[in-house]
Structure formats: C-alpha cells, structure tokens
Write a protein that holds these residues in place. Structure first.
Motif, short mmCIF file in Angstrom:
data_model
loop_
_atom_site.label_atom_id
_atom_site.label_comp_id
_atom_site.label_asym_id
_atom_site.label_seq_id
_atom_site.Cartn_x
_atom_site.Cartn_y
_atom_site.Cartn_z
N ASP A 202 0.83 -1.20 0.00
CA ASP A 202 0.00 0.00 0.00
C ASP A 202 0.87 1.25 0.00
OD1 ASP A 202 -3.05 0.76 1.91
OD2 ASP A 202 -2.25 1.56 0.05
N VAL A 203 1.96 1.24 0.78
CA VAL A 203 2.88 2.38 0.82
C VAL A 203 3.45 2.63 -0.57
CG1 VAL A 203 5.19 3.03 1.60
CG2 VAL A 203 3.51 2.28 3.24
N LEU A 204 3.86 1.56 -1.26
CA LEU A 204 4.41 1.71 -2.61
C LEU A 204 3.38 2.32 -3.56
CD1 LEU A 204 6.28 -1.67 -3.00
CD2 LEU A 204 7.33 0.58 -2.87
N SER A 205 2.11 1.88 -3.43
CA SER A 205 1.10 2.40 -4.35
C SER A 205 0.78 3.85 -4.03
CB SER A 205 -0.15 1.53 -4.33
OG SER A 205 -1.02 1.90 -3.30
N ARG A 206 0.88 4.23 -2.73
CA ARG A 206 0.58 5.62 -2.37
C ARG A 206 1.59 6.57 -3.00
NH1 ARG A 206 -2.54 6.24 2.77
NH2 ARG A 206 -3.51 4.21 2.94
N VAL A 207 2.87 6.13 -3.08
CA VAL A 207 3.87 7.04 -3.66
C VAL A 207 4.04 6.81 -5.15
CG1 VAL A 207 5.09 7.31 -1.49
CG2 VAL A 207 5.82 5.55 -3.06
N GLY A 208 3.26 5.88 -5.71
CA GLY A 208 3.33 5.67 -7.14
C GLY A 208 4.55 4.89 -7.59
N ALA A 209 5.13 4.11 -6.69
CA ALA A 209 6.30 3.32 -7.06
C ALA A 209 5.87 1.99 -7.66
CB ALA A 209 7.16 3.07 -5.83
N LEU A 210 6.70 1.46 -8.55
CA LEU A 210 6.38 0.17 -9.15
C LEU A 210 6.40 -0.92 -8.09
CD1 LEU A 210 8.38 0.14 -12.48
CD2 LEU A 210 5.93 0.39 -12.17
N ILE A 211 5.53 -1.88 -8.24
CA ILE A 211 5.41 -2.94 -7.24
C ILE A 211 6.00 -4.22 -7.81
CG2 ILE A 211 3.78 -4.33 -5.93
CD1 ILE A 211 1.92 -1.84 -6.06
N LEU B 298 9.56 5.30 5.01
CA LEU B 298 9.77 4.02 4.36
C LEU B 298 10.18 4.17 2.91
CD1 LEU B 298 6.72 2.13 5.81
CD2 LEU B 298 9.10 1.64 6.27
N THR B 299 9.89 5.31 2.30
CA THR B 299 10.17 5.42 0.87
C THR B 299 11.27 6.42 0.57
OG1 THR B 299 8.39 7.03 0.70
CG2 THR B 299 7.87 4.76 0.14
N HIS C 291 12.00 -4.36 0.19
CA HIS C 291 12.72 -3.19 0.71
C HIS C 291 11.89 -2.48 1.76
CE1 HIS C 291 15.15 0.58 0.43
NE2 HIS C 291 13.97 1.12 0.71
N VAL C 292 10.61 -2.22 1.44
CA VAL C 292 9.76 -1.49 2.38
C VAL C 292 9.50 -2.34 3.63
CG1 VAL C 292 7.50 -0.41 2.69
CG2 VAL C 292 8.68 -0.19 0.53
N TYR C 293 9.30 -3.64 3.41
CA TYR C 293 9.03 -4.53 4.55
C TYR C 293 10.21 -4.52 5.52
CZ TYR C 293 7.57 -8.82 6.97
OH TYR C 293 7.19 -9.73 7.91
N ARG C 294 11.42 -4.73 4.97
CA ARG C 294 12.60 -4.80 5.84
C ARG C 294 12.84 -3.47 6.52
NH1 ARG C 294 13.01 -9.70 6.48
NH2 ARG C 294 13.85 -11.11 4.91
N LYS C 295 12.63 -2.38 5.77
CA LYS C 295 12.84 -1.04 6.34
C LYS C 295 11.91 -0.82 7.51
CE LYS C 295 14.99 2.99 5.32
NZ LYS C 295 14.42 4.25 4.85
N SER C 296 10.64 -1.28 7.36
CA SER C 296 9.68 -1.04 8.44
C SER C 296 10.08 -1.82 9.69
CB SER C 296 8.27 -1.42 8.00
OG SER C 296 8.13 -2.82 7.95
N GLU C 297 10.67 -2.99 9.48
CA GLU C 297 11.12 -3.76 10.65
C GLU C 297 12.34 -3.11 11.28
OE1 GLU C 297 11.59 -7.74 8.98
OE2 GLU C 297 9.85 -8.36 10.16
N GLU C 298 13.27 -2.66 10.42
CA GLU C 298 14.48 -2.01 10.94
C GLU C 298 14.16 -0.79 11.76
OE1 GLU C 298 17.34 -2.78 7.17
OE2 GLU C 298 17.22 -0.71 7.91
N LEU C 299 13.28 0.06 11.21
CA LEU C 299 12.96 1.31 11.91
C LEU C 299 11.99 1.08 13.05
CD1 LEU C 299 12.46 3.68 8.85
CD2 LEU C 299 14.43 3.55 10.34
#
Lengths: 301, 286
Positions: free
Chosen positions: B238-247, B278-279, B254-262
């Motif tokens: 959902d985060v990727l789609s909100r910023v218009g990034a390709l899925i 995250l982005t 990347h986003v999943y791991r980042k969310s765990e790291e942070l």
C-alpha cells in the motif's frame, strides 16, 4: 455493501477474533484522518475530511436569512448529503443511494438539533420570532469505500460548523420600539463566529463483525462481514446524545451496547480536541500572512 | 521519457504511428506528435505512447486475479478492474481432480460448485476478443480459487510484467501480483504439508495432491504471527502504491525490511510520516 467471497469473510472474522485487522490496526484505531477547514472562500464555513486513501468528504456551510412563521426549531439548521454513484465502487442503485443520503443527513441533523436546540436561538436569531439565520450544511461525498459513510460526513459538518462565521446584522426598531427590520452589514470584521459550545456532536459508528468484535472505521472487507452497525452521536462534553442502528440482521446484547457507547465516547474524546484545533490553527496561519492568499492543500492533493 | 499531449516526438520519416500518437503536418514534412500523456515506447520503427494511468487492458499471457461477478450458462463473468468484465469459459477451467473430459450438461449445472459469485480466482488471459473483452483460463494447476488470505487493490499501471507473479517471500508469505492491480496475500504452505501428502500416497496424481493441499490451506486457520506478517506485507504494498512506485518483489521486500528495521508498528506504516520514512531511499527500477 461490497460483496466479497465467503473465504474472505472467514479470513476477516478469524483475524478479528485474534485482534488483528487487515492493516494491523486495533479494533479501536481509525485510519489516518486528514481534516482541513476554510477551503471554500465563498461559504460561511467549509471543511474537507479524508480518511486513508479511500474516503473523501467535503462540507460547505451557508447561512441564509429566513422569515420565521411560527414553525419549529427545524428552521435553524438543514443538512443535506449527496452521495453520488460515482463516489464508490459499490454498484448501488439510485434508490438505495438516495436512502443512504437521507439516512445520513437526517441522523446528523437530528443529532445536532437534539443537543443544540437550547443554544441555537441565541446564536442564530436576528429578530427573535421574526427573522433568523438558517444554517445550510451541504455535504458532498467525493469518494468512499463505505456503503454509509456517516462518520466522515458528521466530522466534516462539525469542522465546517466550528469555523462558520455569521455575518453581523444591524437591527432597526420601528416607532413602537419593537425591532422590525434589519440590515446585514457587509463588513467581515462584524461577522461573529458560530459557537455552539461543547454541545455540537459528532457521530461514531461501531461495526459488529461477530460476538466480541466491535470495530471502529471498518474497511471494505470488514463492512461486508458486518452483522450490524450502530451509530452513536457524542457531544464535546462526552455525553451521548443519540444512538441509531442501521441495517444488518444481527443484534447487540446489552453488554455490547454498553461497550459500544464507551468506545464511541473514548474515540470522540480523542477527536474533539483535534477537530477544534484545526479551525484555530488555520486562522492563526492565515493571520500570520495577511498579504498572501490562504494556502490550502484542498482538493488538488 | 514522459510526453504530454501535443508534444512532438520526432520529425524523422519512416516511423510507424502506434497508439497514442498521430502525424501532424509541418513545413518540412510531417512530425509524430503524442496525443496522450505517458511514456514513449519504441519497438524498432513503431512508436507508441503508453498512458500513465488507464484501466487495465488485458494482454495475452497476463496473470490476473479476478472476482467472479456472474455465473452464466457455460461461462463465468469476472471482474478484473478493466473496462469490461472478462469471460471464463467452462471449457477453460480445470475440473476437480484433474479429470480430462468433455464438459457435460451435469458440469454446466454444477458450475457453482467450482466458482461462485464473489469468489476470487487467479487466472491467465488467454485471448482478447475483438470488442476488447478478455478471455481467461485456469488451465494450470497453480491457477484457481483463492482462499484464506487478503486482497489488496492497487493501480494496475504499477505492476509490470515480471518473470514470476507468484512470489514467495523468505518470511513465509506468498503474494500473487495480478497484472490488473489485484494482489492476493496469504501465508505460504508449509513444506511439511507437501511432504506429508507425498508420504500419504505416492501414486496419487499431482492434481489430486494439490487439491488436497489447497483444501488444507483454506481450512487451517492462520496464526497471529502469520496475520501480522500478512498485514505488514499488505501495508508495504500500500505504501508503494501511495507514492506511485512500481510494485515488484524487491521493492516490497525493501519497504518490509525497512519497516522492521525502523521499528515502525504495522498500523503506523500508512501514516504520512511512516510513508515518508519508508520510501526515502527507495530506488525503483525502470
């Protein structure tokens, strides 16, 4: 109501029973809500409420002079809600859309009248008994994933009313000393804020998925699994001023109703300060930059 | 490279005009001008403009996730987020048990036992009719009804054709990226189940084994841990789609791991602050 498969409904019910919603929220968490006020410069008050990526509601408030002719308090406030078919993916027929729109507008109007009927005459009378201001709050649902988005509509109405300004009036008395006529002063400085105190309500809807799963702010899938939904109007002072059960063949036990009331009060208590703050913050920011037009994120975001 | 309507693409001669372009006469001959806002696509001499966002148009070979809207006499109608509902013929589905035979009248009467209204299925686009209606088929053991999981809808332009649309993440979650923007998220079938099936009956046909596994997956309730992971993957997409990034798998990971790291809580991933964090350093492949 969206239609989803039985398998998805089982998944939603099972995860709700474990306290996990589809996006990781708790049962009492809202999605991220954005509220803006004063977005329509030609309205006496206006607001926009958007929830997550899926619900967008705007409200414009206009005050109009009305001649009282012995009618009831209904003259003071009028709420209309427009929920066009283009706003949602639900393929509801027009008749059903109309029913939902009238349900939302009636609920919000009766909630406001119920709790504010003592205060409205003082705020809105021009010449008591003869002329008064009628508030027309028009709510437009731009986008929704809920079949009946009464919560965001009521928050939009609340935020718009909170920042509504009523034009100043100059009352002229006739020969007998009785006030007969009046003039509306065009000066913006004379306008007064509409201030219904802490009695203006908002609506919080609780959705029951199954016994023990009472949710706030249901997603599309959760709404499709709902046994029943109940809407509770809560005032700024924490008093519940109305409760209505909309649709669903399910029932609520007395204990569940009590839980719903408590959850609604808690949710409302966290919302009121933030809604009240927005109007004040907007005015402050505008006052800091008097030479440039007001900046709003507004509808182009 | 992005173009806007009216923007000249080239004045050189010899190019073929594809979708989203037209020829415009100028003094020195004619130039190719874009009529849509989007990216230029060039295949040898054919230049076309692919619009930035449009309804999903079925392309042959696309893997999609669809929702059955109607059960008709010998076919199903399926919503795939496109301009038209796709058609799934009775002859294009696998019968239970992998049986290969002509469809009989009894099969026609029992279509609902295969797929009912509102069921989610994964299928492939077999054909696009002249009027634009896609035809689907589920003629592979990996396609079929989707149960015990979550659907997420994103704009279809964010999902490009990949080598694999069935993605298995290392932390035990399976994701099906439908090219039409419908994404199915569920837990991965534990390897023990497959081994147990093999121990159980080695001679059974693959279709039957997979059918049994599928039923087991659908009827085994998820653990809280799995549900949290599914919610986190759902929010990452959902985060990727909100910023218009390709899925695609790497960006989701990347986003999943980042969310765990942070240490961002699952529900906070979708708050504006969360989306920003995250982005920030998301590098998207072209």
């Amino acid at each position: 109501m969206a239609d989803i498969s039985e398998a998805e409904k089982l998944f939603v019910k099972h995860s709700c029973s474990l306290g996990v919603r589809n996006d990781g929220r708790n049962t009492t968490d809202f999605r991220s809500i954005a509220v803006e006020t004063d977005i329509f410069p030609h309205c006496n008050g206006s607001s926009r409420v958007s929830i997550g990526n899926s619900i967008d509601v705007v409200c414009g408030v206009k005050v109009v002079v009305t001649e009282l002719s012995g009618k009831s308090d209904d003259m003071y406030i009028n709420v209309t809600v427009e929920l066009p078919p283009s706003a949602s993916n639900n393929r509801l027929d027009e008749k059903r859309q109309q029913e939902v729109s009238s349900y939302i507008s009636d609920s919000i109007k009766s909630a406001i009248l119920q709790s504010c009927n003592q205060i409205l005459p003082g705020q809105l009378d021009i010449i008591p008994g003869k002329f008064c201001w009628t508030i027309h709050a028009d709510i437009q649902v731009l986008e929704t994933d809920s079949a009946c988005p009464i919560d965001p509509c009521s928050w939009a109405a609340y935020a718009a009313l909170r920042c509504t300004t009523i034009p100043g009036t100059e009352v002229f008395s006739g020969e007998t000393g009785v006030a007969e006529d009046f003039d509306v002063t065009g000066d913006a400085a004379d306008a007064s804020a509409f201030d219904p105190g802490s009695r203006l309500p908002i609506c919080i809807t609780i959705t029951k998925i199954q016994a023990g799963c009472l949710l706030l702010d249901p997603s599309l899938e959760e709404e499709a699994c709902a046994e029943c939904t109940v809407t509770i109007a809560v005032c700024g002072d924490g008093v519940c001023c109305g409760i209505k059960k909309l649709g669903g063949a399910g029932s609520l036990s007395v204990a569940e109703i009590t839980t719903c009331l408590q959850n609604a009060q808690l949710a409302a208590q966290s919302m009121f300060p933030q809604l009240d703050n927005i109007c004040a913050v907007t005015k402050e920011e505008d006052a800091m930059h008097p030479d440039r037009p007001p900046v709003r994120v507004g509808l182009l975001a | 490279s992005l173009v806007v309507p009216g923007q000249p693409i080239t004045s050189e001669q010899g190019y073929l005009r594809g979708h989203g372009t037209y020829f415009q006469d100028i003094e020195s001959g004619s130039q190719l001008v874009a009529s849509m806002a989007g990216q230029i696509e060039r295949v040898n001499k054919l230049i076309s403009v692919k619009p930035v966002s449009s309804r999903y148009l079925g392309e042959i070979g696309d893997l999609i996730v669809g929702r059955i809207t109607a059960v008709e006499s010998k076919r199903w109608k399926c919503d795939i987020n496109g301009q038209k509902d796709a058609v799934l013929q009775l002859a294009s589905v696998n019968l239970p048990g992998g049986v290969q035979r002509m469809r009989t009248y009894e099969d026609q009467l029992q279509m609902r036992s295969l797929y009912m209204e509102h069921d989610l299925i994964s299928a492939e686009v077999q054909n696009v009719n002249a009027d634009g209606t896609p035809s689907l088929h589920t003629r592979s053991l990996k396609y079929g009804k989707l149960e015990n999981g979550q659907l997420l809808i994103v704009p279809s332009s964010l999902i490009k054709r990949l080598a694999q649309h069935y993605i298995s993440f290392p932390f035990g979650i399976d994701v099906i990226l439908g090219r039409n923007g419908y994404i199915w998220i569920t837990r991965r079938m534990p390897d023990e189940w497959k081994e147990q099936e093999e121990d159980h009956d080695e001679a059974a046909p693959l279709a039957e084994t997979l059918q049994r596994l599928r039923v087991r997956h659908a009827t085994t309730p998820m653990l809280k841990n799995d549900l949290h992971k599914i919610a986190r993957v759902r929010n990452s997409i959902d985060v990727l789609s909100r910023v218009g990034a390709l899925i695609y798998p790497e960006s989701i990971l990347h986003v999943y791991r980042k969310s765990e790291e942070l240490g961002i809580a699952i529900k906070d991933m979708l708050k504006p602050a969360g989306i920003l964090k995250l982005t920030e350093d998301l590098i998207v492949q072209e």
